[in-house]
Motif scaffolding. Sequence first.
Motif, PDB file in Angstrom:
ATOM      1  N   SER A 185     -16.822  23.114 -28.006  1.00  0.00           N
ATOM      2  CA  SER A 185     -15.510  23.257 -28.633  1.00  0.00           C
ATOM      3  C   SER A 185     -14.499  23.447 -27.505  1.00  0.00           C
ATOM      4  O   SER A 185     -14.381  24.537 -26.932  1.00  0.00           O
ATOM      5  N   THR A 200     -15.675  20.530 -37.635  1.00  0.00           N
ATOM      6  CA  THR A 200     -14.681  21.446 -38.183  1.00  0.00           C
ATOM      7  C   THR A 200     -13.404  21.361 -37.359  1.00  0.00           C
ATOM      8  O   THR A 200     -13.397  20.816 -36.260  1.00  0.00           O
ATOM      9  N   ILE A 201     -12.315  21.901 -37.895  1.00  0.00           N
ATOM     10  CA  ILE A 201     -11.020  21.834 -37.219  1.00  0.00           C
ATOM     11  C   ILE A 201     -10.697  23.178 -36.583  1.00  0.00           C
ATOM     12  O   ILE A 201     -11.207  24.219 -36.986  1.00  0.00           O
ATOM     13  N   HIS A 202      -9.827  23.142 -35.568  1.00  0.00           N
ATOM     14  CA  HIS A 202      -9.396  24.370 -34.893  1.00  0.00           C
ATOM     15  C   HIS A 202      -8.403  25.115 -35.781  1.00  0.00           C
ATOM     16  O   HIS A 202      -7.395  24.541 -36.219  1.00  0.00           O
ATOM     17  N   LEU A 203      -8.666  26.384 -36.061  1.00  0.00           N
ATOM     18  CA  LEU A 203      -7.809  27.144 -36.964  1.00  0.00           C
ATOM     19  C   LEU A 203      -6.598  27.760 -36.270  1.00  0.00           C
ATOM     20  O   LEU A 203      -5.505  27.776 -36.806  1.00  0.00           O
ATOM     21  N   LYS A 258      -6.452  32.390 -38.431  1.00  0.00           N
ATOM     22  CA  LYS A 258      -7.607  33.289 -38.451  1.00  0.00           C
ATOM     23  C   LYS A 258      -7.203  34.691 -38.895  1.00  0.00           C
ATOM     24  O   LYS A 258      -7.929  35.361 -39.633  1.00  0.00           O
ATOM     25  N   ARG A 313      -5.638  25.212 -43.927  1.00  0.00           N
ATOM     26  CA  ARG A 313      -6.565  24.857 -42.851  1.00  0.00           C
ATOM     27  C   ARG A 313      -7.912  25.554 -43.041  1.00  0.00           C
ATOM     28  O   ARG A 313      -8.973  24.984 -42.775  1.00  0.00           O
ATOM     29  N   LYS A 357      -9.753  23.721 -45.707  1.00  0.00           N
ATOM     30  CA  LYS A 357     -10.255  22.447 -45.196  1.00  0.00           C
ATOM     31  C   LYS A 357     -11.538  22.672 -44.395  1.00  0.00           C
ATOM     32  O   LYS A 357     -12.495  21.903 -44.516  1.00  0.00           O
ATOM     33  N   ASN A 358     -11.553  23.745 -43.585  1.00  0.00           N
ATOM     34  CA  ASN A 358     -12.756  24.044 -42.805  1.00  0.00           C
ATOM     35  C   ASN A 358     -13.925  24.416 -43.710  1.00  0.00           C
ATOM     36  O   ASN A 358     -15.069  24.002 -43.478  1.00  0.00           O
ATOM     37  N   ARG A 359     -13.663  25.229 -44.743  1.00  0.00           N
ATOM     38  CA  ARG A 359     -14.739  25.617 -45.657  1.00  0.00           C
ATOM     39  C   ARG A 359     -15.306  24.403 -46.392  1.00  0.00           C
ATOM     40  O   ARG A 359     -16.509  24.314 -46.623  1.00  0.00           O
ATOM     41  N   ILE A 415     -15.375  21.371 -45.202  1.00  0.00           N
ATOM     42  CA  ILE A 415     -16.165  20.615 -44.219  1.00  0.00           C
ATOM     43  C   ILE A 415     -17.539  21.250 -44.046  1.00  0.00           C
ATOM     44  O   ILE A 415     -18.567  20.563 -44.030  1.00  0.00           O
ATOM     45  N   VAL A 416     -17.580  22.584 -43.931  1.00  0.00           N
ATOM     46  CA  VAL A 416     -18.845  23.299 -43.784  1.00  0.00           C
ATOM     47  C   VAL A 416     -19.738  23.053 -44.999  1.00  0.00           C
ATOM     48  O   VAL A 416     -20.955  22.828 -44.870  1.00  0.00           O
TER      49      VAL A 416
END
Length: 284
Positions: free
Chosen positions: A5, A230-233, A238, A249, A252-254, A256-257
Amino acid sequence: MDVVSLHIDIISRRTGRSAVQMAAYCSRDKLFSDYTGKSYDYTDRHDLVYHEVMLPDSAPDMFYNSEILWNSVEKKEKAKNARLARTVIIALPKELNHDSHIKMIRQYAQKFFVQRGMCADISIHDKGDGNPHAHMLLTTRSINRDGEWMCKQRRNYLLDKKGNRLRDPITQQYKLGKSIKTNDWDSLERIEEWRKGWAEICQSWFKQCGISKEITHVSYARQGIDREPTIHLGAKVKALEKRGLMTDRGKKNRDIVARNYKHDRLVLRQRIEKSHDHELERDR
């Protein structure tokens, strides 16, 4: 195999950003920008693990001071859309401690950036939330032997067969080709080298510490793996998510996971079924 990453971005006036502000944010310090006339104070953040400015041999010693370094950069850049700095954000291996993080990020900065002529302002942050990471703020101009900033590019005069400069018959001005950059730090080859270099350093440290884990700079797509990255939050997102506030965002990450989890279970089930079929065929 995990993928590194490592996010690379440019600090540009075009987008209203300041190199001094970014330096203050990364170092959790209070710095004043002569260009904007503003003071940027991030001393209320308490997650700084390490900070250091690393310099190439030709840089003046005063650049070890972040405020002096980045004010010098902002003073040199005159254009309203000037590219002030390059920033690299790197996720640090959770399997290693802070002492190892410091040594490996210094090793990386020295080998791939400082030795190439860049000033590297490095910081390590860790809130204790399982996301230790490093910020590297890098200069975009080379420095000459006298410790002065060089031009980012130079003129490329067109020459005749004898090596003489060509003149335009109408304007009588020398003909110019595409300008030549004084360094290759913007090239895709360098970015690929930086990503690969970090993966190799991580792999070396894992081996030294007896950690059985493999990491690569090659994306899932280039590995032929049907897996969505995944994307950078970012720190703000965060912080909101940690307080229980849902963000676009974060969602979107959840998603993707969840998709990757569903895909992995499907692949695993197919492998098990294939293996089972193979055993049945062998037993016949």
